[in-house]
Design an enzyme around this catalytic site. Structure first.
Site, short mmCIF file in Angstrom:
data_model
loop_
_atom_site.label_atom_id
_atom_site.label_comp_id
_atom_site.label_asym_id
_atom_site.label_seq_id
_atom_site.Cartn_x
_atom_site.Cartn_y
_atom_site.Cartn_z
N ASP A 217 -3.73 -3.31 13.78
CA ASP A 217 -2.99 -4.56 13.72
C ASP A 217 -1.97 -4.57 12.58
O ASP A 217 -0.83 -4.97 12.76
CB ASP A 217 -3.95 -5.76 13.61
CG ASP A 217 -5.01 -5.60 12.51
OD1 ASP A 217 -4.98 -4.60 11.76
OD2 ASP A 217 -5.88 -6.49 12.41
N ASP B 271 -1.55 -2.69 5.49
CA ASP B 271 -1.50 -3.50 4.26
C ASP B 271 -1.46 -2.52 3.08
O ASP B 271 -0.39 -2.06 2.70
CB ASP B 271 -2.71 -4.44 4.25
CG ASP B 271 -2.75 -5.38 3.05
OD1 ASP B 271 -1.68 -5.67 2.49
OD2 ASP B 271 -3.84 -5.84 2.68
#
Ligand code: IMP
Ligand code: MG
Length: 185
Positions: A94, A97
């Site tokens: 997804d 980061d």
């Protein structure tokens, strides 16, 4: 919550990503490996736009605990994977980061004999990377804010939203307070 990407914007991004992936598929069979749980919506939308004989598998990764919005210790589970020898693997997550999840998973997949491993993420948070690797395909660059929806959660909730939203500081604090009240009976 503040909407960052509407479902129409997300759909256009997935379409763009699927064209990039399809354009670089080689002669070897392709297996899409999604990272549970955050990639489920993305994987479902992406694979339906890919052509040719595509296989799908899942691994599991978690670096968050409860109501924290910063990563903790990384935990991986790869026991659902088939034998990857001779396959082109597309690892799908997804969000990129700090990048530690993707880096660790790419290492594992390469150790399992995949011929070629590439990576695709829907989102990349700006100014957060702590690794030198880069995902091969990125859907959207987003600011350093905590986002939910379209598969992404906060404390296990909000994955079902069809759009991507920024969780405001007050909402994070309210969720924490509710969680603590519940824990303290
Ligand atoms: P990394 O290892 O720091 O790149 O973290 C990647 C994982 O952290 C993703 O697969 C997500 O599960 C989670 N994550 C990072 N940022 C967010 C966010 O803003 N919202 C929800 N989950 C996030
Ligand atoms: Mg995740």
């Amino acid at each position: 919550m503040r909407v960052l990407l509407t479902s129409e914007q997300l759909a256009a991004g997935i379409e763009r990503l699927s064209r990039q992936v399809s354009g670089s598929v080689g002669d070897r069979p392709l297996i899409v490996v999604g990272v549970l749980t955050g990639s489920i919506v993305l994987v479902a939308d992406l694979i339906r736009r890919l052509e040719g004989p595509v296989q799908v598998s899942m691994v599991w990764a978690s670096s968050y605990r409860g109501t924290a919005t910063r990563p903790g210790e990384l935990e991986l589970r790869l026991d659902l994977l088939p034998d990857l020898s001779g396959y082109d693997v597309l690892l799908v997550d997804d969000i990129f980061d700090t990048g530690h999840t993707l880096e660790a998973l790419l290492d594992e997949l390469r150790r399992r004999g995949a011929a070629c491993v590439r990576s695709l993420v829907l989102l990349r948070k700006q100014g957060r990377a702590e690794v030198t690797i880069e995902p091969d395909y990125v859907g959207f660059e987003i600011p350093d804010e905590f986002v939910v929806g379209y598969g992404l959660d906060f404390d296990g909730v909000w994955r079902h939203l069809p759009y991507l939203a920024v969780l405001e500081e007050e909402e994070i604090a309210a969720t924490r307070a509710a969680r603590n009240a519940h824990a303290n009976g």
